[in-house]
Design a protein around this motif. Structure first.
Motif, mmCIF file in Angstrom:
data_model
loop_
_atom_site.group_PDB
_atom_site.id
_atom_site.type_symbol
_atom_site.label_atom_id
_atom_site.label_comp_id
_atom_site.label_asym_id
_atom_site.label_seq_id
_atom_site.Cartn_x
_atom_site.Cartn_y
_atom_site.Cartn_z
ATOM 1 N N LYS A 1 2.745 11.428 -7.142
ATOM 2 C CA LYS A 1 3.388 12.052 -8.299
ATOM 3 C C LYS A 1 2.391 12.434 -9.396
ATOM 4 O O LYS A 1 2.756 13.158 -10.322
ATOM 5 C CB LYS A 1 4.439 11.103 -8.877
ATOM 6 N N VAL A 2 1.146 11.926 -9.304
ATOM 7 C CA VAL A 2 0.181 12.201 -10.370
ATOM 8 C C VAL A 2 -1.072 12.891 -9.830
ATOM 9 O O VAL A 2 -2.165 12.744 -10.381
ATOM 10 C CB VAL A 2 -0.195 10.899 -11.114
ATOM 11 N N ARG A 3 -0.916 13.636 -8.736
ATOM 12 C CA ARG A 3 -2.047 14.380 -8.188
ATOM 13 C C ARG A 3 -2.621 15.321 -9.252
ATOM 14 O O ARG A 3 -1.882 16.025 -9.945
ATOM 15 C CB ARG A 3 -1.614 15.191 -6.980
ATOM 16 N N PRO B 1 0.810 -1.226 0.000
ATOM 17 C CA PRO B 1 0.000 0.000 0.000
ATOM 18 C C PRO B 1 0.842 1.274 0.000
ATOM 19 O O PRO B 1 0.498 2.246 -0.675
ATOM 20 C CB PRO B 1 -0.821 -0.118 1.297
ATOM 21 N N GLY B 2 1.947 1.263 0.757
ATOM 22 C CA GLY B 2 2.790 2.446 0.818
ATOM 23 C C GLY B 2 3.419 2.788 -0.517
ATOM 24 O O GLY B 2 3.581 3.973 -0.871
ATOM 25 N N VAL B 3 3.770 1.761 -1.287
ATOM 26 C CA VAL B 3 4.366 1.961 -2.607
ATOM 27 C C VAL B 3 3.345 2.594 -3.547
ATOM 28 O O VAL B 3 3.655 3.529 -4.291
ATOM 29 C CB VAL B 3 4.866 0.620 -3.178
ATOM 30 N N VAL B 4 2.117 2.093 -3.538
ATOM 31 C CA VAL B 4 1.072 2.631 -4.408
ATOM 32 C C VAL B 4 0.771 4.080 -4.034
ATOM 33 O O VAL B 4 0.650 4.954 -4.908
ATOM 34 C CB VAL B 4 -0.200 1.771 -4.315
ATOM 35 N N ARG B 5 0.670 4.338 -2.747
ATOM 36 C CA ARG B 5 0.377 5.713 -2.320
ATOM 37 C C ARG B 5 1.472 6.675 -2.767
ATOM 38 O O ARG B 5 1.195 7.774 -3.260
ATOM 39 C CB ARG B 5 0.237 5.769 -0.795
ATOM 40 N N GLU C 1 -7.124 8.234 -16.600
ATOM 41 C CA GLU C 1 -6.266 7.350 -17.383
ATOM 42 C C GLU C 1 -4.867 7.290 -16.784
ATOM 43 O O GLU C 1 -4.287 6.202 -16.617
ATOM 44 C CB GLU C 1 -6.186 7.826 -18.833
ATOM 45 N N VAL C 2 -4.325 8.442 -16.443
ATOM 46 C CA VAL C 2 -2.995 8.489 -15.819
ATOM 47 C C VAL C 2 -3.033 7.805 -14.454
ATOM 48 O O VAL C 2 -2.126 7.044 -14.088
ATOM 49 C CB VAL C 2 -2.517 9.947 -15.689
ATOM 50 N N LEU C 3 -4.078 8.077 -13.685
ATOM 51 C CA LEU C 3 -4.232 7.458 -12.361
ATOM 52 C C LEU C 3 -4.228 5.939 -12.466
ATOM 53 O O LEU C 3 -3.487 5.244 -11.751
ATOM 54 C CB LEU C 3 -5.544 7.945 -11.732
ATOM 55 N N CYS C 4 -5.028 5.402 -13.377
ATOM 56 C CA CYS C 4 -5.138 3.950 -13.521
ATOM 57 C C CYS C 4 -3.834 3.339 -14.008
ATOM 58 O O CYS C 4 -3.406 2.283 -13.520
ATOM 59 C CB CYS C 4 -6.271 3.601 -14.474
ATOM 60 N N ASP C 5 -3.177 3.971 -14.966
ATOM 61 C CA ASP C 5 -1.901 3.457 -15.472
ATOM 62 C C ASP C 5 -0.857 3.407 -14.367
ATOM 63 O O ASP C 5 -0.053 2.462 -14.285
ATOM 64 C CB ASP C 5 -1.397 4.319 -16.627
ATOM 65 N N THR C 6 -0.857 4.412 -13.510
ATOM 66 C CA THR C 6 0.115 4.467 -12.410
ATOM 67 C C THR C 6 -0.097 3.308 -11.444
ATOM 68 O O THR C 6 0.854 2.654 -11.005
ATOM 69 C CB THR C 6 0.000 5.813 -11.666
ATOM 70 N N ILE C 7 -1.359 3.030 -11.097
ATOM 71 C CA ILE C 7 -1.647 1.916 -10.184
ATOM 72 C C ILE C 7 -1.244 0.595 -10.827
ATOM 73 O O ILE C 7 -0.610 -0.262 -10.192
ATOM 74 C CB ILE C 7 -3.137 1.901 -9.798
ATOM 75 N N LYS C 8 -1.571 0.415 -12.107
ATOM 76 C CA LYS C 8 -1.241 -0.835 -12.799
ATOM 77 C C LYS C 8 0.269 -1.063 -12.843
ATOM 78 O O LYS C 8 0.747 -2.181 -12.568
ATOM 79 C CB LYS C 8 -1.804 -0.821 -14.218
ATOM 80 N N LYS C 9 1.015 -0.037 -13.186
ATOM 81 C CA LYS C 9 2.473 -0.177 -13.278
ATOM 82 C C LYS C 9 3.082 -0.494 -11.916
ATOM 83 O O LYS C 9 4.019 -1.296 -11.807
ATOM 84 C CB LYS C 9 3.088 1.103 -13.845
ATOM 85 N N THR C 10 2.553 0.122 -10.878
ATOM 86 C CA THR C 10 3.077 -0.128 -9.528
ATOM 87 C C THR C 10 2.737 -1.540 -9.073
ATOM 88 O O THR C 10 3.581 -2.240 -8.492
ATOM 89 C CB THR C 10 2.499 0.901 -8.542
ATOM 90 N N GLU D 1 -5.483 9.660 -1.249
ATOM 91 C CA GLU D 1 -4.581 10.196 -2.276
ATOM 92 C C GLU D 1 -5.290 10.280 -3.625
ATOM 93 O O GLU D 1 -5.012 11.169 -4.432
ATOM 94 C CB GLU D 1 -3.331 9.318 -2.388
ATOM 95 N N ILE D 2 -6.234 9.369 -3.853
ATOM 96 C CA ILE D 2 -7.010 9.412 -5.095
ATOM 97 C C ILE D 2 -7.901 10.649 -5.130
ATOM 98 O O ILE D 2 -8.219 11.163 -6.203
ATOM 99 C CB ILE D 2 -7.840 8.118 -5.250
#
Length: 454
Positions: free
Chosen positions: A232-234, A223-227, A239-248, A294-295
């Motif tokens: 960085k994408v506040r 969870p800490g890594v995802v947060r 689309e950017v939000l979802c891509d960031t979660i998927k990559k992490t 954070e979301i």
């Protein structure tokens, strides 16, 4: 191959953002231990677990040191004991002897929990399964490391309301039996609908009858890594939000895959699955609730919480399945109250109630988890809560579970301390209106129409 950049990035995630492998769980089949003599059965169980799990803890520690990856827990899951003890156990007290054997061998091999003191009764109960269920309060009171689970429903068979009613009583009796420990026994007891056979996470882990003789399952958590990644994408679009979660999630799962394969090789046990669940801890910054905030939520429980959790859960799964061919277990986001500092804060501030948590369970990975409720909550009310969660799982074809803790002697607003990864929690209010007449009906809630697929 993992390149130098990935190694450096992983090290940062471990050092700064609480990335860990939450558990290596060795699943062990006890089917070949069955005997109609209770003493022989207990000896068979002890000897097989001791033989297969003797090097589990040391192997986990060796991998952790060599790769620099924290491996928090080493655990064992076994075939549901109601099946294993059916021939030898003629009364509930007989099953308790097996619980003691499991606890003894768990201590000797050094694991922190052993799961599988379980029964699968989603359509009906055999006498042996009922005896095991009735033994649960005593079994959890006299052991330290044994965990218990009961599956009371499925999308294919419906909900066994006789078992639901009984489990309301069992949860309350377990609370009473462990009242001197703030009813801690209930923290080791889960009631499922659609329980998976390969779940590495306690307290609901058991080794399914469709599994191999032994298997290695790994549960990762970040969870800490995802947060941190989402900081960085506040303000960016979805689309950017979802891509960031998927990559992490992909990166986190890669760590679990590495550990699983290495443990499998060293123990000479087949690799089963990686469970890529975001499992929080009470540590600051290791919270699923903080990810939701954070979301874009002011506090978890605010309008939009269920949508944000649905997004998070789905993107975690999508990212994880690209990192491993064998993703299983529960996989997604956990929302245990006592184990998540952000959830605890949301309850304290009045942003989060049981009804909102129930809505969130429609889209998360499990259900109502590690929730402390008043000790005078009626068994029928607990059964009603179990029925509600089971219905969500049955209709939506997903795993749901209830792990509530009626803390004997405490009421709404008081705090209870469980310690370690189990954390602490405020006692949450429960709807006081009666469901007695509903719960006391006998029989089974039929499976939904979409279950008929043959």
């Amino acid at each position: 191959m993992i390149n130098r950049f990935e190694v450096t990035e992983t090290n940062k995630m471990i050092e700064n953002y609480n990335l860990d492998v939450r558990t290596i769980t060795l699943g062990i089949s006890l089917l070949d231990c069955i005997s109609d003599d209770l003493e022989t059965l207990n000896n068979n169980i002890y000897n097989k677990i001791k033989r297969l799990a003797g090097n589990l803890v040391q192997t986990g520690e060796d991998i952790s040191k060599e790769y620099g990856i924290p491996i928090v827990n080493k655990r064992i899951s076994v075939t549901p004991i109601a099946l294993i003890g059916g021939s030898a156990c003629k009364k509930s007290e007989d099953f308790v002897t097996i619980a003691k054997t499991l606890d003894k061998v768990a201590k000797e091999v050094g694991v922190n929990f052993l799961g599988g003191y379980s029964a699968l009764v989603n359509k009906g109960m055999t006498p042996a399964e009922e005896n095991l269920i009735r033994s649960i309060p005593e079994a959890l009171a006299v052991t330290e490391r044994v965990c218990s689970s009961v599956n009371v429903g499925s999308s294919k068979t419906g909900i066994n309301m006789d078992a639901v009613r009984l489990m309301g009583e069992i949860v309350h009796k377990t609370a009473e039996k462990t009242a001197n420990q703030d009813s801690l026994g209930c923290a080791k007891l889960v009631v499922f609908c659609n329980a998976p056979d390969d779940n590495p996470f306690m307290a609901g882990a058991f080794h399914g009858v469709t599994e191999a003789d032994a298997i290695i399952n790994v549960g990762v958590s970040g969870p800490g890594v995802v947060r941190h990644a989402l900081k960085k994408v506040r303000g960016e679009n979805f689309e950017v939000l979802c891509d960031t979660i998927k990559k992490t999630a992909f990166k986190v799962t890669r760590v679990g895959q590495l550990v699983a394969e290495e443990a499998s090789r060293r123990l000479n046990v087949p690799f089963g699955i990686v469970d890529l669940s975001l499992a929080p801890t009470p540590a600051i910054g290791d919270s699923v609730a903080d990810i939701l905030q954070e979301i874009g939520l002011e506090r978890t429980g605010a309008p939009g919480t269920t949508a944000a959790l649905a997004l998070l859960n789905d993107q975690v799964k999508k990212g994880g399945v690209m990192a491993s061919s064998y993703v299983g277990g529960l996989s997604g986001a956990f929302i245990p109250v006592s184990e998540d500092q952000g959830m605890i804060d949301a309850v304290k501030e009045g942003a989060l109630c049981i009804e909102k948590l129930e809505a969130m369970t429609c889209v998360c990975s499990v259900g109502l988890d590690m929730i402390a409720i008043p000790g005078d909550t009626k068994p029928t009310t607990i059964a009603g809560i179990i029925a509600d969660e089971s219905a969500i799982g049955m209709i939506n074809q997903k795993t749901t579970a209830v792990r509530v803790i009626p803390v004997i002697g405490k009421g709404v607003g008081e705090m209870v301390e469980f310690g370690g990864l189990l954390g602490y929690a405020p006692i949450m209010p429960v709807n006081s209106f009666s469901c007695d007449a509903f719960v006391n009906r006998t029989g089974r809630i039929p499976a939904p129409i979409h279950s008929f697929k043959n």
